[in-house]
Design a protein around this motif. Structure first.
Motif, short mmCIF file in Angstrom:
data_model
loop_
_atom_site.label_atom_id
_atom_site.label_comp_id
_atom_site.label_asym_id
_atom_site.label_seq_id
_atom_site.Cartn_x
_atom_site.Cartn_y
_atom_site.Cartn_z
N PHE A 193 -11.54 -29.23 47.81
CA PHE A 193 -11.68 -28.09 46.68
C PHE A 193 -10.82 -29.91 45.60
CE2 PHE A 193 -9.82 -24.25 47.80
CZ PHE A 193 -11.19 -23.93 47.86
N GLU A 194 -10.29 -30.43 46.27
CA GLU A 194 -10.06 -31.19 45.03
C GLU A 194 -11.56 -32.35 44.80
OE1 GLU A 194 -5.85 -33.18 46.00
OE2 GLU A 194 -6.92 -33.72 47.47
N LEU A 195 -12.61 -32.55 46.30
CA LEU A 195 -13.69 -33.32 45.54
C LEU A 195 -14.57 -32.81 45.00
CD1 LEU A 195 -15.59 -35.42 46.51
CD2 LEU A 195 -16.18 -34.01 48.64
N TRP A 196 -14.76 -30.85 45.21
CA TRP A 196 -15.87 -31.07 44.14
C TRP A 196 -15.25 -30.44 42.59
CZ3 TRP A 196 -20.23 -31.70 46.11
CH2 TRP A 196 -20.62 -31.80 47.11
N PHE A 197 -14.38 -30.14 42.88
CA PHE A 197 -13.67 -29.38 41.50
C PHE A 197 -13.55 -30.69 40.60
CE2 PHE A 197 -12.49 -25.44 42.89
CZ PHE A 197 -12.89 -24.76 42.38
N GLY A 198 -12.89 -31.42 41.32
CA GLY A 198 -13.62 -33.20 40.54
C GLY A 198 -14.76 -34.26 40.15
N LEU A 199 -15.52 -33.51 41.21
CA LEU A 199 -17.05 -34.04 40.46
C LEU A 199 -17.24 -33.07 39.34
CD1 LEU A 199 -18.55 -34.53 44.19
CD2 LEU A 199 -18.28 -36.28 42.44
N ALA A 200 -17.80 -31.81 39.45
CA ALA A 200 -17.51 -30.80 38.81
C ALA A 200 -16.81 -30.97 37.62
CB ALA A 200 -17.20 -29.95 38.85
N GLY A 243 -10.82 -39.18 33.79
CA GLY A 243 -9.46 -39.78 34.06
C GLY A 243 -8.91 -38.65 35.48
N ILE A 244 -9.43 -37.66 34.88
CA ILE A 244 -8.23 -36.70 35.99
C ILE A 244 -9.32 -36.01 36.93
CG2 ILE A 244 -7.57 -33.96 36.41
CD1 ILE A 244 -6.38 -34.39 33.33
N GLY A 245 -11.01 -36.06 37.08
CA GLY A 245 -11.95 -35.58 37.79
C GLY A 245 -11.58 -36.99 38.95
N GLY A 246 -11.70 -37.76 38.43
CA GLY A 246 -11.75 -39.47 38.99
C GLY A 246 -10.62 -39.54 40.21
N MET A 247 -9.43 -38.90 39.54
CA MET A 247 -8.27 -38.86 40.17
C MET A 247 -7.79 -38.24 40.96
SD MET A 247 -4.72 -38.31 39.09
CE MET A 247 -4.02 -36.22 39.38
#
Length: 233
Positions: free
Chosen positions: A140-147, A92-96
């Motif tokens: 940062f949002e993209l890559w940490f969300g993916l991670a 949920g949080i990563g996808g957001m």
């Protein structure tokens, strides 16, 4: 992972209901006019003409009820509930964060305009940071969300996202404290003209809610989502 039992099934059902309520609650607080909301629908307004004014109250109520539902789910099957909650929070949080990054990466100029409306860097005489921030932060949002979703490094990802939430909260509190009518710029790039403070309030409340499961994830064991379910205690 233990075999699927009656207690596991009930725990799963409760967690599904809780997840739906959380999604509904977050939507009511911060994403009006989506398929998940109720208070802004015509049929609800016909029944309760002032319902749209209470979207935040309804949303927070739904989240509180969801938290309450998680308690019996946890008591019924502690191990299953923890694994399920970790999975839901990570996805949920990563996808957001992945979703939030897309529009900003596609149009960094417009995002820089929205960053500038907070007047935070300009107050510090650091206007040049606006453009740098608009280019770097969405990455940062993209890559940490993916991670958060696809890598085993949940601690590091959650730690980074936690501090992003902190920065959002500070920025929104700054805007509200300085009586700025802003467009949040969190999930869509609208114009940078002045708005009322309702959007800033709803965004602030949403972030204050979501920062807590992110904090919890910081203390989880580093492992992939597959190992969340296959690894023994």
């Amino acid at each position: 992972m233990e075999k699927f039992t009656k207690k596991t099934a009930i725990s799963l059902a409760l967690l599904i209901v809780a997840s739906i309520l959380v999604a509904f609650g977050v939507a009511e607080i911060s994403f009006p006019e989506t398929f998940l909301t109720v208070t802004d629908k015509d049929w609800m307004i016909d029944i309760w003409p002032k319902s749209y004014r209470y979207n935040i109250h309804v949303g927070l109520g739904a989240i509180i009820v969801a938290a309450g539902i998680c308690i019996p789910a946890y008591k019924l099957h502690k191990d299953f509930a923890i694994r399920a909650l970790e999975t839901l929070f990570r996805v949920g949080i990563g996808g957001m964060f992945i979703f939030a990054s897309i529009f900003k990466i596609q149009d960094p100029h417009q995002f820089a305009t929205l960053v500038a409306q907070y007047q935070f860097f300009s107050t510090l005489h650091l206007d040049f940071i606006n453009n740098f921030f608009a280019l770097v932060y969405p990455q940062f949002e993209l890559w940490f969300g993916l991670a958060m979703i696809f890598s085993p490094f949940v601690k590091e990802s959650a730690f980074a996202i936690f501090w992003m939430f902190v920065s959002f909260i500070i920025a929104l509190a700054w805007a509200l404290g300085n009586d700025l009518g802003i467009t949040c710029g969190c999930f869509e790039l609208e114009d940078g003209d002045a708005h009322d403070k309702a959007e800033a309030w709803t965004s602030l409340i949403r972030d204050l809610v979501l920062i807590w499961p992110t904090l919890w994830l910081i203390f989880r064991k580093n492992r992939s989502l597959i190992k969340v379910w296959t690894e023994k205690k």
